[in-house]
Scaffold this active site. Structure first.
Site, PDB file in Angstrom:
ATOM      1  N   GLY A 183       0.833  -1.202   0.000  1.00 14.66           N
ATOM      2  CA  GLY A 183       0.000   0.000   0.000  1.00 14.66           C
ATOM      3  C   GLY A 183       0.861   1.242   0.000  1.00 14.66           C
ATOM      4  N   GLN A 198       2.931  10.019   1.227  1.00 13.76           N
ATOM      5  CA  GLN A 198       4.228   9.332   1.221  1.00 13.76           C
ATOM      6  C   GLN A 198       5.052   9.673  -0.024  1.00 13.76           C
ATOM      7  OE1 GLN A 198       2.575   5.223   2.154  1.00 13.76           O
ATOM      8  NE2 GLN A 198       4.570   5.126   3.142  1.00 13.76           N
ATOM      9  N   CYS A 225       6.481  -0.325   7.110  1.00 16.98           N
ATOM     10  CA  CYS A 225       6.031   0.846   6.351  1.00 16.98           C
ATOM     11  C   CYS A 225       7.153   1.279   5.415  1.00 16.98           C
ATOM     12  CB  CYS A 225       5.697   1.977   7.321  1.00 16.98           C
ATOM     13  SG  CYS A 225       5.184   3.488   6.493  1.00 16.98           S
ATOM     14  N   LEU A 226       6.797   1.590   4.160  1.00 20.63           N
ATOM     15  CA  LEU A 226       7.809   1.996   3.183  1.00 20.63           C
ATOM     16  C   LEU A 226       8.515   3.283   3.602  1.00 20.63           C
ATOM     17  CD1 LEU A 226       5.939   1.267  -0.190  1.00 20.63           C
ATOM     18  CD2 LEU A 226       7.732  -0.103   0.891  1.00 20.63           C
ATOM     19  N   HIS A 246      -3.801   1.113   7.845  1.00 23.26           N
ATOM     20  CA  HIS A 246      -2.450   1.691   7.779  1.00 23.26           C
ATOM     21  C   HIS A 246      -2.424   2.894   6.824  1.00 23.26           C
ATOM     22  CE1 HIS A 246       2.105   1.117   7.686  1.00 23.26           C
ATOM     23  NE2 HIS A 246       1.896   1.921   6.660  1.00 23.26           N
ATOM     24  N   GLU A 247      -3.019   2.721   5.641  1.00 22.57           N
ATOM     25  CA  GLU A 247      -2.973   3.802   4.635  1.00 22.57           C
ATOM     26  C   GLU A 247      -3.842   4.985   5.047  1.00 22.57           C
ATOM     27  OE1 GLU A 247      -0.556   3.581   2.754  1.00 22.57           O
ATOM     28  OE2 GLU A 247      -0.262   1.441   3.048  1.00 22.57           O
ATOM     29  N   HIS A 298      -2.010   7.012   7.449  1.00 22.36           N
ATOM     30  CA  HIS A 298      -1.056   7.902   6.768  1.00 22.36           C
ATOM     31  C   HIS A 298      -1.745   9.212   6.382  1.00 22.36           C
ATOM     32  CE1 HIS A 298       2.808   6.019   6.208  1.00 22.36           C
ATOM     33  NE2 HIS A 298       2.295   4.899   5.732  1.00 22.36           N
TER      34      HIS A 298
END
Ligand code: NI
Length: 172
Positions: A46, A51, A93-94, A135-136, A139
């Site tokens: 995701g 991000q 997480c990226l 999670h997204e 963000h």
């Protein structure tokens, strides 16, 4: 399509609440394509628009790499409308590369938003999809996995992560 640069903790944009999108135009559709490309290139499940430096409420999710056949999702102005149960699992997480931690999330969620054509959609998520949706959307509210940890664990993370980044940079 282009692979965009992923912003990393502690960049400020990751703490910013993303703005609702009023106009789903070619510009947004182009951004969706670039975000999909970026997510796949980073092997993530995701990615949220902030991000990649765009503070707008938009995310892409594809859990099919890790879990059986689920479609690629692009969600504009997503909202969680219902949650059920609690489950703890390891999450990364990226924007915080190399770090994994256990996070408690709802087990099942119902999310609502608009698809890339601006049509209202509702998504029911369990397993990894439920986790990715939460999670997204976190963000987009300026929240990272570390904001879901206990204050003590978070302090510990902050101290350790600075050292970890320094070590990565010096190639150790
Ligand atoms: Ni993330």
């Amino acid at each position: 399509m282009a692979v965009l640069e992923i912003k990393k903790y502690p960049e400020k944009i990751l703490k910013q609440k993303a703005a609702f999108i009023n106009n789903i135009d070619a510009h947004i559709q182009h951004l969706i394509d670039d975000m999909i490309e970026t997510m796949y290139s980073a092997r993530g499940v995701g990615l949220a628009a902030n991000q990649v430096g765009i503070p707008k409420r938009l995310c892409v999710i594809d859990v099919s790499l890790k879990e059986d056949k689920k479609p690629l999702i692009a969600l504009i102005n997503p909202l969680i409308i219902e949650k059920e149960g609690t489950v703890e699992a390891e999450e990364g997480c990226l924007s915080i590369p190399g770090y994994m931690t256990n996070i408690k999330r709802a087990e099942r969620v119902y999310a609502r938003g608009l698809n890339r054509e601006g049509k209202p959609v509702e998504i029911e998520g369990t397993g990894l999809l439920a986790r990715a949706l939460q999670h997204e959307i976190d963000h987009l509210d300026g929240l990272l996995i570390i904001d879901r940890m206990s204050p003590i664990k978070r302090e510990f993370f902050k101290r350790r992560y600075k050292k970890f980044v320094k070590e990565m940079k010096s190639g150790r």
